[in-house]
Design an enzyme around this catalytic site. Structure first.
Site, PDB file in Angstrom:
ATOM      1  N   GLU A  35      -2.977  -2.961  -2.619  1.00 50.03           N
ATOM      2  CA  GLU A  35      -4.118  -2.386  -1.881  1.00 50.03           C
ATOM      3  C   GLU A  35      -4.484  -0.986  -2.355  1.00 50.03           C
ATOM      4  O   GLU A  35      -3.665  -0.072  -2.317  1.00 50.03           O
ATOM      5  CB  GLU A  35      -3.769  -2.339  -0.381  1.00 50.03           C
ATOM      6  CG  GLU A  35      -4.876  -1.754   0.479  1.00 50.03           C
ATOM      7  CD  GLU A  35      -4.503  -1.680   1.963  1.00 50.03           C
ATOM      8  OE1 GLU A  35      -3.336  -1.927   2.315  1.00 50.03           O
ATOM      9  OE2 GLU A  35      -5.406  -1.358   2.760  1.00 50.03           O
ATOM     10  N   HIS A  50      -8.241  -6.658   4.268  1.00 42.82           N
ATOM     11  CA  HIS A  50      -7.876  -5.882   5.438  1.00 42.82           C
ATOM     12  C   HIS A  50      -9.191  -5.603   6.152  1.00 42.82           C
ATOM     13  O   HIS A  50      -9.946  -4.719   5.738  1.00 42.82           O
ATOM     14  CB  HIS A  50      -7.195  -4.570   5.047  1.00 42.82           C
ATOM     15  CG  HIS A  50      -5.715  -4.700   4.980  1.00 42.82           C
ATOM     16  ND1 HIS A  50      -4.871  -3.619   4.847  1.00 42.82           N
ATOM     17  CD2 HIS A  50      -4.921  -5.798   5.072  1.00 42.82           C
ATOM     18  CE1 HIS A  50      -3.619  -4.058   4.841  1.00 42.82           C
ATOM     19  NE2 HIS A  50      -3.623  -5.366   4.968  1.00 42.82           N
ATOM     20  N   TRP A  79       0.869  -1.185   0.000  1.00 43.67           N
ATOM     21  CA  TRP A  79       0.000   0.000   0.000  1.00 43.67           C
ATOM     22  C   TRP A  79       0.901   1.228   0.000  1.00 43.67           C
ATOM     23  O   TRP A  79       1.868   1.288   0.765  1.00 43.67           O
ATOM     24  CB  TRP A  79      -0.924   0.030   1.225  1.00 43.67           C
ATOM     25  CG  TRP A  79      -1.635   1.342   1.287  1.00 43.67           C
ATOM     26  CD1 TRP A  79      -2.680   1.732   0.514  1.00 43.67           C
ATOM     27  CD2 TRP A  79      -1.293   2.469   2.103  1.00 43.67           C
ATOM     28  NE1 TRP A  79      -3.013   3.033   0.803  1.00 43.67           N
ATOM     29  CE2 TRP A  79      -2.182   3.503   1.779  1.00 43.67           C
ATOM     30  CE3 TRP A  79      -0.314   2.690   3.078  1.00 43.67           C
ATOM     31  CZ2 TRP A  79      -2.128   4.757   2.388  1.00 43.67           C
ATOM     32  CZ3 TRP A  79      -0.265   3.938   3.684  1.00 43.67           C
ATOM     33  CH2 TRP A  79      -1.169   4.956   3.345  1.00 43.67           C
ATOM     34  N   ASP A  81      -9.754   3.260   9.712  1.00 47.30           N
ATOM     35  CA  ASP A  81      -9.031   2.278  10.516  1.00 47.30           C
ATOM     36  C   ASP A  81      -9.465   2.193  11.970  1.00 47.30           C
ATOM     37  O   ASP A  81      -8.632   2.156  12.863  1.00 47.30           O
ATOM     38  CB  ASP A  81      -7.526   2.572  10.441  1.00 47.30           C
ATOM     39  CG  ASP A  81      -7.013   2.536   9.014  1.00 47.30           C
ATOM     40  OD1 ASP A  81      -6.913   1.431   8.465  1.00 47.30           O
ATOM     41  OD2 ASP A  81      -6.741   3.596   8.441  1.00 47.30           O
ATOM     42  N   LYS A 100      -7.114   2.533  -2.379  1.00 45.07           N
ATOM     43  CA  LYS A 100      -7.761   3.380  -1.388  1.00 45.07           C
ATOM     44  C   LYS A 100      -8.527   4.482  -2.098  1.00 45.07           C
ATOM     45  O   LYS A 100      -8.142   4.919  -3.182  1.00 45.07           O
ATOM     46  CB  LYS A 100      -6.682   3.975  -0.482  1.00 45.07           C
ATOM     47  CG  LYS A 100      -7.207   4.652   0.747  1.00 45.07           C
ATOM     48  CD  LYS A 100      -6.072   4.984   1.702  1.00 45.07           C
ATOM     49  CE  LYS A 100      -6.640   5.582   2.975  1.00 45.07           C
ATOM     50  NZ  LYS A 100      -5.616   5.792   3.991  1.00 45.07           N
TER      51      LYS A 100
HETATM   52  C1  RNT Z   1      -3.717   2.571   4.799  1.00 48.46           C
HETATM   53  C2  RNT Z   1      -3.781   1.124   4.457  1.00 48.46           C
HETATM   54  C3  RNT Z   1      -2.641   0.287   4.956  1.00 48.46           C
HETATM   55  C4  RNT Z   1      -2.185   0.662   6.331  1.00 48.46           C
HETATM   56  C5  RNT Z   1      -1.170  -0.277   6.927  1.00 48.46           C
HETATM   57  C6  RNT Z   1      -0.522   0.310   8.146  1.00 48.46           C
HETATM   58  O1  RNT Z   1      -4.848   3.243   4.473  1.00 48.46           O
HETATM   59  O2  RNT Z   1      -4.997   0.601   4.911  1.00 48.46           O
HETATM   60  O3  RNT Z   1      -2.980  -1.041   4.858  1.00 48.46           O
HETATM   61  O4  RNT Z   1      -3.255   0.786   7.217  1.00 48.46           O
HETATM   62  O5  RNT Z   1      -0.289  -0.673   5.986  1.00 48.46           O
HETATM   63 ZN    ZN Z   2      -5.287  -1.520   4.822  1.00 46.59          ZN
END
Ligand code: RNT
Ligand code: ZN
Length: 423
Positions: free
Chosen positions: A230, A290, A189, A300, A232
Site C-alpha cells: 500500500e 482500502h 503499509w 481516514d 501513500k
Molecule cells: C495508513 C494506511 C493503513 C492504515 C491501517 C491502520 O495511511 O492507510 O492502511 O490505515 O493499516
Molecule cells: Zn489504508
C-alpha cells in the site's frame, strides 16, 4: 400500509423501472451478495490493539481524534462489537486484523516474536461465525518506529526487526487462510518518510526494495495468503517524502507479482483512483482496495456513499473485475459510535456496488461506440435519480438487517445496553 408492505411495493415499482432499462434487479442483488467487504478491526478501538491494556495509536503519520465513550477495551469486546456490526450489514463479510490485535495473555510479546498462537481465539471466532480473516503487519505505534523509518531505515538492526515482524505476519496470514479455507490478504503499509525535504531518497528506496525482497523470499500458496502493498502520498510528519510512494509500489508490484493496495485517501485530491483500475489490472493479477474518505489532510474518515466510492465500484463492475479485486475498509474515527461507523462505511460501500450493478452497461457502451456522447451523458445523469434506494431497502429487508433509519435506533440500543456500560 405497514412498513414491510411499503418496502415491497416500492421495490416492485423500482424493479419495473429498472426492467424498462434492461436491468434485472434480482440479478444485481444476487451479485451484490457475493461481494465480501473486509471490516477494519481498528475502527473498533481507535487503532489501539492489545499489546498492553493502555496501548494506543502513536506515530506512523496517522492519527485518531475523538473520545466517544464505549470503545472496545479487550479482544472479547471487539469481537462482540464486530458481531453486532455484522448483524447490521447485509451479506457475508470478512474481518481485517492488525498484528497488534493478538492476544498475548498479559505477556510482553514484541513484534518480532508473534506467532499464529496469539491469534488462536480470532481464528476460532472466525470459524464459529463463518467469517474469513485478513491481516496486516503493524509497523507503527512502537519505539522502533519512532524515528519515522522501519523497513527502509538506515539502521540495519531496526530494519531486521521489522523484516522479522512482517515475515511472521505473512506466516500468520497463511495459517489463517489455511484454517479458514479462504486466502488471507496480507497488506503491508509502512509509515517511512520525512517531514522536510530529503536529500537521500535513493538510499531509502533501495533499502525498502531490499527489505521487501527479503520478506517475500518465503513463498506461500495463493490458496493460503496473498500479498498486497500500500502506497501513500503523505502522512502527518511525512509531508515531504514517503518512501513507499505509488510509483515505488506500482513498480514493485508489477515486477514481483504482488497486489497493489489502493487506499482512496492516499492520492492527490483531484486524482481518480477509479481511473487507475483498468490501467493496473493489465499488469497485476489482483487489487486490494482500502475504501476510505480523505478530508483535507486526513485520509481516514468514515466512508459514505460519495462520488469517489461510486466511481471505483462502477469501474469494477463495468470491467467485470470483481473476481480480481478485494475490498476492505480503512478509517478510524473516535468522535462517534464506533460500531455505527463500521456499519455506515460498510453499507455505503455496498450501496456503491449496488448502484454500479444497476447500471445499463450495454446501453451506455452502445451510445459511446456510436459517439452519441449526448445520450451517454444524459443516461448517466438520469440514472442518478433512479430508485436504487428502494432496491437497497428491499435487500436489507430480505437479509434481515435494519432498513433505512431503523439502523440508527438499532445502533443506539446497543450503545445504551452495552457501550455506555464500559468504564
Ligand atoms: C495508513 C494506511 C493503513 C492504515 C491501517 C491502520 O495511511 O492507510 O492502511 O490505515 O493499516
Ligand atoms: Zn489504508
Amino acid at each position: 400500509m405497514n412498513e414491510i408492505a411499503l418496502i415491497e411495493k416500492s421495490y416492485d415499482l423500482a424493479r419495473e423501472k429498472y426492467a424498462q432499462l434492461g436491468v434485472e434487479t434480482e440479478a444485481a442483488l444476487e451479485q451484490l451478495s457475493k461481494i465480501p467487504i473486509s471490516l477494519n478491526c481498528w475502527q473498533g478501538d481507535d487503532v489501539g490493539g492489545f499489546e498492553t491494556p493502555e496501548a494506543e495509536l502513536s506515530g506512523g503519520g496517522i492519527q485518531v481524534t475523538g473520545n466517544y465513550p464505549g470503545k472496545a477495551r479487550t479482544a472479547d469486546e471487539l469481537r462482540m462489537d464486530a458481531e453486532k456490526a455484522f448483524s447490521f450489514i447485509p451479506g457475508n463479510h470478512r474481518f481485517n486484523l492488525h498484528a497488534i490485535y493478538g492476544e498475548f495473555g498479559g505477556q510482553l510479546v514484541d513484534r518480532d516474536e508473534i506467532t499464529a498462537d496469539h491469534f488462536r481465539a480470532w481464528i476460532g471466532w472466525a470459524k464459529k461465525n463463518n467469517i474469513k480473516l485478513d491481516f496486516n503487519a503493524t509497523c507503527f505505534s512502537h519505539p522502533k518506529a519512532n524515528d519515522g523509518f522501519t523497513l527502509s531505515s538506515k539502521d540495519p538492526a531496526l530494519r531486521q526487526f521489522w523484516i522479522e515482524h512482517v515475515q511472521r505476519c505473512r506466516e500468520i496470514s497463511a495459517t489463517m487462510g489455511r484454517e479458514l479455507n479462504s486466502p488471507c490478504i496480507h497488506n503491508l503499509w509502512i509509515p517511512d518518510g520525512m517531514k522536510d525535504i530529503p536529500v537521500d531518497r535513493w538510499a531509502h528506496r533501495q533499502l525498502l526494495k531490499k527489505s521487501l525482497d527479503e520478506i517475500f523470499s518465503s513463498q506461500y500458496s495463493a490458496t493460503e495468503m496473498k500479498d498486497a502493498i500500500e502506497s501513500k502520498l503523505f502522512g502527518l510528519g511525512s509531508e515531504s517524502f514517503v518512501v513507499g510512494s505509488h510509483e515505488f509500489y506500482l513498480g514493485y508490484a508489477i515486477a514481483n507479482k504482488k497486489m497493489i493496495c489502493f487506499d482512496l485517501g492516499h492520492f492527490h485530491p483531484t486524482e481518480s483512483v477509479a481511473d487507475k483500475i483498468s490501467a493496473t489490472l493489465l499488469y497485476v493479477d489482483e487489487l486490494l482496495f482500502h475504501v476510505s474518505r480523505g478530508v483535507r489532510w486526513d485520509s481516514d474518515h468514515t466512508v459514505v456513499l460519495n462520488d469517489e466510492v461510486k466511481a471505483v465500484a462502477e469501474e469494477l463492475v463495468r470491467g467485470e473485475f470483481l473476481p480480481r479485486v478485494n475490498v476492505a475498509l480503512d478509517f478510524f474515527d473516535a468522535t462517534l459510535n464506533r460500531v455505527g461507523a463500521w456499519v455506515v462505511g460498510a453499507r455505503a460501500t455496498l450501496k456503491a456496488f449496488l448502484v454500479a450493478l444497476l447500471e445499463p452497461h450495454a446501453k451506455l457502451v452502445e451510445a459511446e461506440e456510436k459517439s452519441d456522447y449526448f445520450a451517454r451523458l444524459a443516461l448517466l445523469d438520469e440514472l442518478k435519480t433512479m430508485p436504487f434506494g428502494a432496491v437497497w431497502d428491499y435487500y436489507c429487508l430480505k437479509n434481515d438487517v435494519p432498513v433505512g433509519e431503523e439502523l440508527i435506533s438499532a445502533v443506539h440500543r446497543y450503545e445504551m445496553d452495552v457501550l455506555t456500560k464500559r468504564g
